[in-house]
Scaffold this motif. Structure first.
Motif, mmCIF file in Angstrom:
data_model
loop_
_atom_site.group_PDB
_atom_site.id
_atom_site.type_symbol
_atom_site.label_atom_id
_atom_site.label_comp_id
_atom_site.label_asym_id
_atom_site.label_seq_id
_atom_site.Cartn_x
_atom_site.Cartn_y
_atom_site.Cartn_z
ATOM 1 N N HIS A 96 -16.553 11.427 -15.515
ATOM 2 C CA HIS A 96 -16.101 11.691 -14.142
ATOM 3 C C HIS A 96 -16.414 10.529 -13.204
ATOM 4 O O HIS A 96 -15.650 10.243 -12.285
ATOM 5 N N ALA A 97 -17.540 9.868 -13.449
ATOM 6 C CA ALA A 97 -17.888 8.717 -12.606
ATOM 7 C C ALA A 97 -16.831 7.626 -12.759
ATOM 8 O O ALA A 97 -16.373 7.035 -11.768
ATOM 9 N N GLN A 98 -16.419 7.384 -13.976
ATOM 10 C CA GLN A 98 -15.400 6.345 -14.197
ATOM 11 C C GLN A 98 -14.058 6.755 -13.573
ATOM 12 O O GLN A 98 -13.372 5.945 -12.957
ATOM 13 N N ILE A 99 -13.712 8.026 -13.740
ATOM 14 C CA ILE A 99 -12.441 8.495 -13.170
ATOM 15 C C ILE A 99 -12.470 8.397 -11.646
ATOM 16 O O ILE A 99 -11.487 8.031 -11.008
ATOM 17 N N SER A 100 -13.635 8.701 -11.059
ATOM 18 C CA SER A 100 -13.741 8.636 -9.602
ATOM 19 C C SER A 100 -13.559 7.212 -9.101
ATOM 20 O O SER A 100 -12.933 6.988 -8.055
ATOM 21 N N LEU A 101 -14.100 6.258 -9.841
ATOM 22 C CA LEU A 101 -13.900 4.855 -9.465
ATOM 23 C C LEU A 101 -12.414 4.508 -9.521
ATOM 24 O O LEU A 101 -11.879 3.821 -8.644
ATOM 25 N N ALA A 102 -11.739 5.010 -10.558
ATOM 26 C CA ALA A 102 -10.293 4.757 -10.675
ATOM 27 C C ALA A 102 -9.548 5.391 -9.500
ATOM 28 O O ALA A 102 -8.644 4.786 -8.924
ATOM 29 N N LYS A 103 -9.963 6.587 -9.155
ATOM 30 C CA LYS A 103 -9.317 7.307 -8.047
ATOM 31 C C LYS A 103 -9.447 6.519 -6.739
ATOM 32 O O LYS A 103 -8.477 6.363 -5.991
ATOM 33 N N GLN A 104 -10.666 6.037 -6.475
ATOM 34 C CA GLN A 104 -10.861 5.231 -5.258
ATOM 35 C C GLN A 104 -9.991 3.975 -5.305
ATOM 36 O O GLN A 104 -9.357 3.607 -4.311
ATOM 37 N N ALA A 105 -9.976 3.324 -6.452
ATOM 38 C CA ALA A 105 -9.196 2.092 -6.581
ATOM 39 C C ALA A 105 -7.701 2.379 -6.444
ATOM 40 O O ALA A 105 -6.938 1.535 -5.959
ATOM 41 N N SER A 106 -7.287 3.582 -6.843
ATOM 42 C CA SER A 106 -5.846 3.901 -6.824
ATOM 43 C C SER A 106 -5.283 3.814 -5.412
ATOM 44 O O SER A 106 -4.116 3.493 -5.229
ATOM 45 N N ARG A 107 -6.119 4.102 -4.414
ATOM 46 C CA ARG A 107 -5.628 4.028 -3.020
ATOM 47 C C ARG A 107 -5.297 2.605 -2.629
ATOM 48 O O ARG A 107 -4.355 2.360 -1.888
ATOM 49 N N LYS A 108 -6.105 1.663 -3.147
ATOM 50 C CA LYS A 108 -5.828 0.257 -2.838
ATOM 51 C C LYS A 108 -4.613 -0.224 -3.631
ATOM 52 O O LYS A 108 -3.798 -0.997 -3.132
ATOM 53 N N MET A 109 -4.505 0.247 -4.874
ATOM 54 C CA MET A 109 -3.367 -0.164 -5.713
ATOM 55 C C MET A 109 -2.046 0.283 -5.092
ATOM 56 O O MET A 109 -1.032 -0.414 -5.169
ATOM 57 N N ALA A 110 -2.080 1.474 -4.477
ATOM 58 C CA ALA A 110 -0.841 2.082 -3.980
ATOM 59 C C ALA A 110 -0.176 1.260 -2.881
ATOM 60 O O ALA A 110 1.034 1.345 -2.683
ATOM 61 N N ALA B 58 -10.466 -11.510 -10.303
ATOM 62 C CA ALA B 58 -10.201 -12.908 -9.945
ATOM 63 C C ALA B 58 -9.076 -13.023 -8.923
ATOM 64 O O ALA B 58 -9.038 -13.972 -8.138
ATOM 65 N N THR B 59 -8.152 -12.069 -8.924
ATOM 66 C CA THR B 59 -7.062 -12.127 -7.946
ATOM 67 C C THR B 59 -7.392 -11.287 -6.710
ATOM 68 O O THR B 59 -6.517 -11.005 -5.894
ATOM 69 N N GLY B 60 -8.659 -10.873 -6.599
ATOM 70 C CA GLY B 60 -9.098 -10.182 -5.386
ATOM 71 C C GLY B 60 -8.772 -8.702 -5.363
ATOM 72 O O GLY B 60 -8.915 -8.050 -4.332
ATOM 73 N N LEU B 61 -8.361 -8.158 -6.494
ATOM 74 C CA LEU B 61 -8.075 -6.720 -6.541
ATOM 75 C C LEU B 61 -9.292 -5.978 -7.081
ATOM 76 O O LEU B 61 -10.275 -6.579 -7.512
ATOM 77 N N ASP B 62 -9.180 -4.649 -7.092
ATOM 78 C CA ASP B 62 -10.310 -3.822 -7.513
ATOM 79 C C ASP B 62 -10.260 -3.619 -9.031
ATOM 80 O O ASP B 62 -9.375 -2.933 -9.547
ATOM 81 N N ALA B 63 -11.240 -4.218 -9.730
ATOM 82 C CA ALA B 63 -11.283 -4.120 -11.193
ATOM 83 C C ALA B 63 -11.405 -2.666 -11.661
ATOM 84 O O ALA B 63 -11.009 -2.330 -12.783
ATOM 85 N N GLU B 64 -11.917 -1.803 -10.770
ATOM 86 C CA GLU B 64 -12.107 -0.396 -11.167
ATOM 87 C C GLU B 64 -10.787 0.334 -11.384
ATOM 88 O O GLU B 64 -10.764 1.464 -11.856
#
Lengths: 422, 422
Positions: free
Chosen positions: B9-23, B171-177
């Motif tokens: 769940h911790a890993q999924i939560s990191l992905a969830k947070q990152a998904s907002r930036k990806m969007a 390296a390209t300034g995005l969220d690795a998570e």
């Protein structure tokens, strides 16, 4: 239980067989049966109302609240509305057979993407008997078969309605088995429906959070999740008072029990104090219980005696009644953060004259419908102009938001060649 | 187990947070990171290949067959192909932000339907490490975050690949998570992923029938079912011999292990006997084991010694190898009935010069792709011209057939008003 499973599967299999005939009906054939259903419902009205009376008597004996009895009740007026909605459905275009897209590949293959019915729809729902007719009618219009399972508390009403529907199907020469009703009291009948992969193409649960969760847990058939709405109105610092008041009052009080009603009001702290106070007073005057954050309580200490303290639970509660959580936020970002943390992804609104703030809000908020200067109450198939609605999807797959006729269709690729191999 | 659940769940939560930036990334930002991933994979190639070698050694020690080892193996050529597919992805349009539809309601509300990313994708897959890169890249291109869970037998390869991908993101300034890999051997880690409602928006299982069934049983998150293909070729009485031979041989033998390969041949009994015999002989000459129905055995008693008796199980088996079930049918209707009873809904073909028979077949058969005079082998994102493919959906909801970039998106309604209430 094995016996019940067999019975449920037997009914679903009949629906599956009938679904093949439904899929190739013309629009004219489908519209004719919809009109025939309307006539049959009116012809059978006395029987339907007397069967409904049995359900009402049982519900009263069980001590159900007045709101429950009202949802269960059928009247001649409500029957007339049901027939009206059938007529409206007839006026809508048939989505089946629509060519969504087509193209030719370099090797000469001609590919068409053609809209087709889903096949067999499983519908699990609570209380309102009108859903029985609406769901069956929408399924027929979209060339699907349907297996219905309503609340057992409405079983007499639902069976009477389904009897009329099946009679109309048979009278117009169609296969009555296209509409099935599972009359079993056992919840296991729902489980068998939700795990009938290969026979049922989609399950649509409509009802409270408990029903939807149960279906999601048990289902191996794909589910179109409908429902829960924890909707927010954010009043920005650049909001006009009159517009803010009208939208907030409408979103909270016009029909508090529905999923597109507002549950939390977020107010920018720089919105004029007089406006804030006037809005809270107006809500109180409308009989709304306000559960306010610490900051709101401090800012409006003169109203404090009429305000309740909000707890952290309030931010996640769909009250479905005249209660509103109120929070003062520092700025737009804090409003977006609050909504992101607590939204159920249904409907979210910003009231502001600031176009840039509006655009930021509309982009950042991840919900079915995001509003600028309008009430959340518009998230509805009718209000969106879809003509008919099978429910409001709160998931992101297949269909999101109000689901009209196309939500009950899929597509297939029809590929024509002259001997192409790979 | 609670501990594992927390970690997942911790890993999924990191992905969830990152998904907002990806969007909210622009196409340019997403394409840049895809190219950066390509560079990073080549820069890290030595490490990736040596990690892959560890998985190969383990698989050999476990006595895995050669075909399994081949699927697991990474080589410089395969790495180059991975990088090529990233470049191809860059050339595709970004579906996110597309205005699918827009309209104005009589009350003045302006409604736009805007394509948005799904959010967080959970991908459960087997063996091939290239899926790790393909899936992560497609997720990034469509503005999603992804949580990957490959076979434990490929864990070293997959972790090495994901390390490169995350490094390129950072390296390209995005969220690795935005790209997470679940390295846990326990199957429970899959269960936690598939029941993380509210955090994960869709699960895509890719692998054998066992994997897909397991995911369907356990998942409460919506699943995009991929996979099983029990595909038929129906040779009508009006089929040209050369075309029939070429299509049947191609559909069965060009790549027997894939889901769009043919598993059953249906032959109209009035198709010339010489043609039938020649086709069966050709298949036998190609090393195909034929499992024939009684009637076929009678009709071709001269070949009988080379034919096997089909059992009822054969009609439902996806051989994924050089075996073909053969049935003689009386007419088109019997062919349609057979396919309807046994299809997995993947790809079905008719070979005929009779346009009316073709149209009947294309209309009646309920499958992802229905073919007239072409091989079933074309059901594939690349062959359909989609440029990229995340899998082939065999369910009817959301996406059916080859799934390109739009299959990893949803939409939201953006509604603008000037104070409308309901």
């Amino acid at each position: 239980m094995e016996d019940l499973k067999k019975k449920v599967h037997a009914q679903i299999s009949l629906a599956k067989q009938a679904s093949r005939k439904m899929a190739i009906l013309s629009r004219k054939e489908k519209d004719e049966v919809l009109l025939a259903i309307g006539h049959q419902l009116l012809a059978d009205q006395a029987v339907i109302l007397s069967e409904n009376a049995k359900d009402i008597v049982t519900a009263e004996a069980d001590g159900q609240p007045a709101s429950y009895l009202d949802r269960l009740l059928l009247t001649p007026e409500r029957m007339a509305q049901l027939v009206d909605s059938l007529t409206q459905l007839v006026s809508l275009d048939d989505p089946v057979g629509e060519r969504i897209n087509s193209w030719t590949r370099p090797n000469g293959l001609f590919i068409e993407q053609i809209r087709v019915p889903l096949g067999v729809i499983g519908m699990v729902y609570e209380a309102r008997p009108n859903v029985t007719v609406d769901a069956a009618a929408i399924a027929i219009k979209t060339g699907n078969a349907i297996v219905l399972r309503g609340s057992h508390s409405a079983v007499h009403s639902n069976l009477a309605l389904v009897t009329s529907i099946r009679q109309a199907l048979a009278a117009t020469g169609l296969d009555a088995e296209a509409v099935q009703y599972l009359p079993y009291a056992e919840h296991a009948s729902v489980d068998y429906l939700c795990t009938a992969n290969g026979l049922v193409d989609v399950i649509i649960p409509r009802g409270g959070a408990g029903l939807i969760q149960r279906v999601l847990q048990i289902a191996s058939v794909p589910v179109l999740e409908t429902g829960v709405g924890n909707c927010h109105i954010y009043v920005d610092e650049a909001a006009h008072y009159d517009m803010a008041e009208s939208i907030v009052i409408n979103a909270k009080t016009s029909r508090p029990a529905v999923c597109n009603a507002a549950e939390t009001l977020l107010v920018h702290r720089s919105w004029p104090q007089d406006n804030q106070r006037a809005l809270l007073q107006k809500l109180l005057a409308k009989g709304v219980e306000l559960r306010a954050c610490e900051r709101t309580l401090e800012l409006h200490s003169d109203l404090a005696v009429q305000l309740h303290h909000a707890t952290s639970e309030d931010w996640d509660t769909e009250y479905s009644s005249l209660i509103l959580a109120v929070r003062t936020v520092d700025n737009l970002s804090e409003a977006i953060e609050h909504i992101t943390a607590h939204t159920s992804g249904h409907s979210e609104a910003i009231v502001t004259e600031d176009e840039i703030a509006a655009r930021q809000f509309l982009t950042a908020i991840d919900a079915t419908a995001v509003y600028h200067n309008a009430s959340t109450r518009f998230t509805d198939g009718g209000e969106f102009g879809f003509g008919a609605e099978i429910g409001i999807s709160t998931q992101k797959l297949h269909a999101r938001g109000p689901m009209g006729l196309p939500a009950l269709t899929s597509y297939k690729y029809v590929v024509r060649g002259n001997g192409q191999i790979r």
